[in-house]
Structure formats: C-alpha cells, structure tokens
Write a protein that holds these residues in place. Sequence first.
Motif, PDB file in Angstrom:
ATOM      1  N   SER A 194       0.835  -1.198   0.000  1.00 52.81           N
ATOM      2  CA  SER A 194       0.000   0.000   0.000  1.00 52.81           C
ATOM      3  C   SER A 194       0.864   1.239   0.000  1.00 52.81           C
ATOM      4  O   SER A 194       2.035   1.205   0.401  1.00 52.81           O
ATOM      5  N   ALA A 215      -4.929   9.439   3.382  1.00 53.31           N
ATOM      6  CA  ALA A 215      -5.442   8.771   2.181  1.00 53.31           C
ATOM      7  C   ALA A 215      -4.524   7.607   1.853  1.00 53.31           C
ATOM      8  O   ALA A 215      -3.292   7.772   1.825  1.00 53.31           O
ATOM      9  N   GLU A 216      -5.128   6.421   1.599  1.00 53.65           N
ATOM     10  CA  GLU A 216      -4.331   5.222   1.371  1.00 53.65           C
ATOM     11  C   GLU A 216      -4.859   4.452   0.166  1.00 53.65           C
ATOM     12  O   GLU A 216      -6.070   4.339  -0.043  1.00 53.65           O
ATOM     13  N   SER A 217      -3.921   3.914  -0.605  1.00 51.58           N
ATOM     14  CA  SER A 217      -4.262   3.042  -1.734  1.00 51.58           C
ATOM     15  C   SER A 217      -3.629   1.683  -1.467  1.00 51.58           C
ATOM     16  O   SER A 217      -2.391   1.570  -1.381  1.00 51.58           O
ATOM     17  N   ARG A 218      -4.497   0.625  -1.351  1.00 50.23           N
ATOM     18  CA  ARG A 218      -4.019  -0.729  -1.073  1.00 50.23           C
ATOM     19  C   ARG A 218      -4.109  -1.562  -2.353  1.00 50.23           C
ATOM     20  O   ARG A 218      -5.124  -1.510  -3.059  1.00 50.23           O
ATOM     21  N   ALA A 225      -7.698  -0.630  -3.634  1.00 54.16           N
ATOM     22  CA  ALA A 225      -8.722  -0.174  -2.692  1.00 54.16           C
ATOM     23  C   ALA A 225      -8.276   1.148  -2.080  1.00 54.16           C
ATOM     24  O   ALA A 225      -7.159   1.257  -1.562  1.00 54.16           O
ATOM     25  N   VAL A 226      -9.131   2.151  -2.146  1.00 57.74           N
ATOM     26  CA  VAL A 226      -8.800   3.489  -1.665  1.00 57.74           C
ATOM     27  C   VAL A 226      -9.542   3.758  -0.364  1.00 57.74           C
ATOM     28  O   VAL A 226     -10.736   3.457  -0.240  1.00 57.74           O
ATOM     29  N   ARG A 227      -8.837   4.314   0.585  1.00 57.91           N
ATOM     30  CA  ARG A 227      -9.437   4.668   1.877  1.00 57.91           C
ATOM     31  C   ARG A 227      -9.022   6.083   2.233  1.00 57.91           C
ATOM     32  O   ARG A 227      -7.847   6.453   2.096  1.00 57.91           O
ATOM     33  N   ARG A 228      -9.962   6.875   2.723  1.00 61.17           N
ATOM     34  CA  ARG A 228      -9.683   8.241   3.155  1.00 61.17           C
ATOM     35  C   ARG A 228     -10.260   8.453   4.545  1.00 61.17           C
ATOM     36  O   ARG A 228     -11.400   8.072   4.816  1.00 61.17           O
ATOM     37  N   GLU A 229      -9.482   9.061   5.409  1.00 60.98           N
ATOM     38  CA  GLU A 229      -9.940   9.379   6.760  1.00 60.98           C
ATOM     39  C   GLU A 229      -9.365  10.733   7.166  1.00 60.98           C
ATOM     40  O   GLU A 229      -8.231  11.070   6.804  1.00 60.98           O
ATOM     41  N   PHE A 232      -6.230   9.342  11.305  1.00 62.11           N
ATOM     42  CA  PHE A 232      -5.949   7.909  11.330  1.00 62.11           C
ATOM     43  C   PHE A 232      -4.830   7.654  12.326  1.00 62.11           C
ATOM     44  O   PHE A 232      -3.809   8.356  12.341  1.00 62.11           O
TER      45      PHE A 232
END
Length: 364
Positions: A194, A215-218, A225-229, A232
């Motif tokens: 990631s 913001a993370e891209s796995r 898969a993109v996740r934003r928080e 964190f």
Amino acid sequence: MVAAQAAAGMIIIRRYLAAAILGTTALVLGVLLVLGGFVEFIGQLDDVGTGGFGILQALAFALMQLPDLAFTVLPMAVLLGSLLGLGSLAGGSEIIALRAAGASPVALARAVLATGAGLALLTLVIGLYVAPPLERYARQYRTFAMQGPSGLASAESAWVRDGDVIMNLSQLGDPTRFGGVYLFRLAPPGRLASVARADSATFGAGQEWTLNNFAESRFEDGAVAVRRERRFAEVTGLNPDLLSLTVVRAEALDGFALWRYIRYLRSNELDSRHFEVELWSRIASSVAVVPMCVLALAFCFGALRRAGTGARMVIGVVTGLGYFLASRGLADGGELYRFDPLLVGWLPTLLLATITAVALLRAR
C-alpha cells in the motif's frame, strides 16, 4: 625504602613532564583555535545582512564551532606541544639528566603516557558529547537568524523504516509534529502492499501517531482499494527523538545518539556503515593523542635533541598532517570500497602506535 624513594621520584618526574607538555600544548591549541575561529568568522561575512544575521550572530556562530575545531586539531596540537615542551627539556640536557639519574626511556614513556591518557580522555569527551550538539545548534541558530522561525520548518525530508513500514516526512517547528507524510507498506517477499499520504502527523502517548487528512491506496487481488480518513491512528516503534536523528549529518550526532541510530539501522537491515565509521573514527582519533605524546618523547632522544624550534615544528606539522590525511582518506575510501568500519576507524591510530613503539625501542 629504596622502592618507595624510586616511586616518589617517578611521581615528581611525571608531574614535571606533564607541566612541560600541558603548558606548550595549551599554547599551541590556543593559537590554532584563534586562527581557525577567525577563518570561520571571515567565512560567514558573506551572509551578514541576510535576515537577522549580523556581525554578532556571525561571531556567535564561529565561537560555537570552536569545540568541533578543537576536537579536530587536538592530536596535532598535542604532538606539537609535546615536541616543543619536551624538546625544550632535551635542549637544556634535562632529559639526559633524567636518564643519568636512572630513568630509562620506557620509564619516561610511562610518565608521558599518563599525561597523554588524560588529554585523550578530554578529547573523547569533546568529540562525543560537547562538539556535536554545539555544532548542530550552531547551524540551527544560523538558519533561524537568517530565515526566521520558518527556516526551521523547511528541513530536508527524512526516510525512515520500521519493519515493513517505510516513512518519508519533514519535521515542523514542534519536534513532535511532522508534515508531508508518506507511508509505504511492504508485504512478503518485498512486494509493495500500500501507499498512503497525510498532510501532517503528531506523536502521542503509546507510540501512537495521528495522521491528519489520511489517504491510502491498497494493492490487493489485482485491484486498488482506496481509503480516506480525516484522522488515522498508526502505532509504530518510531519516536520523534529517533526521527530527528535522520535529518542531521552524522557529524552532528553525539556519541549516545550515534550509537542508538546505528542500532536502529541494523535492526531494520539498513546500511549503517557511514555512522559506524564516524563513531569509531572519533574514538580512535581521541586514543591517538596518547601515542602522539610518546612519539614526541622518542624524537627527543634522537637527532632532534639538539634541533631548534623550527625543526621540531616542521616534524610535528608533517606528522600531524600525515595522520589527519590518512584518517580522512581512509574514511572516505573505506565507505566507497565498503571496508570494515572498525578497520577504517582504527587503522591510522594502530599504525601511529606501531611507529611510536618502534621509535621508542630505537631510542638511545
């Protein structure tokens, strides 16, 4: 009774030789520091007038560089001082009188060695715990004077690793706050799992990092898969004290910080060669002060016994410069050719000790 008198006599001789060495060494060191400090001050005049960096700030910066300069020139200063001090005794036939009284070259070498050991300890303390923090603070002081508080926030970004997590970040004004954070996670066998980014990060209790605007891209199963928080929490073994070590040069780390950073690099299978060379070179350079004193005594037994001050100065300068160039050349070449750091750090000092032992054994 005779043994007690001999011991008392050696104590007197040791003090007499120590006074001769310390007096001239302090004089030589003072001259070298004045010259070096003046050159450093002159070198800062081009920046005078930039921001709040004036004449007084340039003078303060030059003064804070003196401990680092003292550590660099102390081996040469000790050699020159010992040559001048002991050479003066030899010129007045006082060394001959001591030998006629029953003091062998080895006994005189032991007396000089005690003085050298004290000077070596002083050099070690300066090199490991006095000069590096002052040198680091001097650069921060100069940057702050020239650019203001914002100059401290523009520090070069650092790359650090904690197991399978690699981070890139820049320190802000607060030592517990960092900006422009990038995280790269690895999965066996060294595959990128990631990539993440955060605008800033703060360090809290429990080794916990709070990443803001995260913001993370796995990368998993052929998809991303993109996740934003907004916030964190990330728990790692890294702390701000350790991270702060990565944004400075090895020369600006004190002995404890240098050893701690070497352990960190080793634990993460990173290259610690440069920092190991720096640590061993500092220790070996301090120990080199001892054979410098004894070598000066060996010279006073030979042809230099009747030589003038100029001849002794030339011998001292050539020997000191030879040791310095050998140390720096081996350190730079050792990193390039990946020699063992222990060998790189200690080889010049071991060669100097060997030359000193041979010169002393040949003394008449």
